[in-house]
Design an enzyme around this catalytic site. Structure first.
Site, mmCIF file in Angstrom:
data_model
loop_
_atom_site.group_PDB
_atom_site.id
_atom_site.type_symbol
_atom_site.label_atom_id
_atom_site.label_comp_id
_atom_site.label_asym_id
_atom_site.label_seq_id
_atom_site.Cartn_x
_atom_site.Cartn_y
_atom_site.Cartn_z
ATOM 1 N N LYS A 13 -8.207 3.626 6.791
ATOM 2 C CA LYS A 13 -7.392 4.788 7.121
ATOM 3 C C LYS A 13 -8.055 6.086 6.674
ATOM 4 C CE LYS A 13 -3.757 3.557 4.820
ATOM 5 N NZ LYS A 13 -4.229 2.318 4.196
ATOM 6 N N ARG A 88 5.120 4.920 3.254
ATOM 7 C CA ARG A 88 4.838 3.536 2.861
ATOM 8 C C ARG A 88 6.076 2.665 2.921
ATOM 9 N NH1 ARG A 88 -0.043 2.623 -0.707
ATOM 10 N NH2 ARG A 88 -1.097 4.625 -0.727
ATOM 11 N N ARG A 127 -16.527 -1.195 -2.060
ATOM 12 C CA ARG A 127 -16.347 0.238 -2.314
ATOM 13 C C ARG A 127 -16.498 0.526 -3.808
ATOM 14 N NH1 ARG A 127 -10.898 2.859 -0.151
ATOM 15 N NH2 ARG A 127 -9.957 1.709 -1.873
ATOM 16 N N ARG A 139 -12.477 3.857 -8.150
ATOM 17 C CA ARG A 139 -11.040 4.096 -8.223
ATOM 18 C C ARG A 139 -10.411 3.053 -9.134
ATOM 19 N NH1 ARG A 139 -8.871 4.944 -2.136
ATOM 20 N NH2 ARG A 139 -7.155 3.853 -3.142
ATOM 21 N N ARG A 150 -1.263 -4.625 -4.328
ATOM 22 C CA ARG A 150 -1.073 -3.622 -3.269
ATOM 23 C C ARG A 150 -0.825 -4.285 -1.915
ATOM 24 N NH1 ARG A 150 -6.263 -0.346 -3.663
ATOM 25 N NH2 ARG A 150 -5.347 0.958 -2.035
#
Length: 193
Positions: A13, A88, A127, A139, A150
């Site tokens: 996204k 969300r 990532r 992160r 998540r």
């Protein structure tokens, strides 16, 4: 154009929102980025959100809605915006509907990036590895444990948004596992179709 991008964490996204924002000349509004900025700046919202984000939990609706409501009314979003990571939940979608209605605005399109969850895990871990390799800080939520939490939250709370927006006639779905450039092309085509 006012657009919402839906998809599980790691679906691309953010990458696609950035590309699309440049192409359309409208701001990309990532709630994740807005919340991380609040955490970094140690704002009241940031302090509340920090511990939840580190555990991979979703930040409560009232905090997220407040951040988004303020942001979408800034002058640079006058001609549209791309929301990445918001809404969300159905409650957040209803709150967004209320904010837009109150301000005489509407959503033009919601695009869902469909992807396989096991591929997402690889993307997220990669990532984090790339960030570390490049001397950046990964992160805090880019771990396998946080991702699994998540994804569970996504399935329970966010996935139902596809039906919510489908019922409004503004949902389009595309294959998020295509190469990045092909996803970008498919996304743009979905918006102009």
């Amino acid at each position: 154009m006012r657009i919402v991008l839906l998809g599980p964490p790691g679906s691309g996204k953010g990458t696609q929102a950035t590309r699309l924002a440049q192409r359309l000349g409208i701001p990309e509004l990532s709630t994740g980025d807005m919340l991380r900025a609040a955490v970094s700046a140690e704002t009241p919202i940031g302090r509340k959100a920090k511990a939840m984000m580190e555990r991979g939990e979703l930040v409560p609706d009232e905090l997220v809605v407040a951040v988004v409501a303020e942001r979408i009314l800034r002058p640079d979003a006058k001609n549209g915006f791309i929301l990445d990571g918001f809404p969300r939940t159905i409650a957040q979608a209803a709150a967004l509907d209320d904010i837009l209605l109150t301000n005489g605005l509407n959503l033009d399109c919601v695009v869902e990036l469909k992807v396989d969850e096991e591929v997402l895990l690889g993307r997220i871990l990669n990532r984090a590895k790339e960030a570390t390799t490049n001397g950046q800080t990964a992160r805090v939520d880019d771990t396998e444990g946080a991702l699994r939490i998540r994804l569970d939250e996504y399935r329970r709370q966010t996935a139902p948004l596809a039906d919510y927006y489908r019922a409004k006639g503004i949902l389009k779905s595309i294959d998020g596992l295509q190469p990045v450039n092909k996803v970008a092309t498919s996304l743009f085509e979905a918006l102009v179709a």
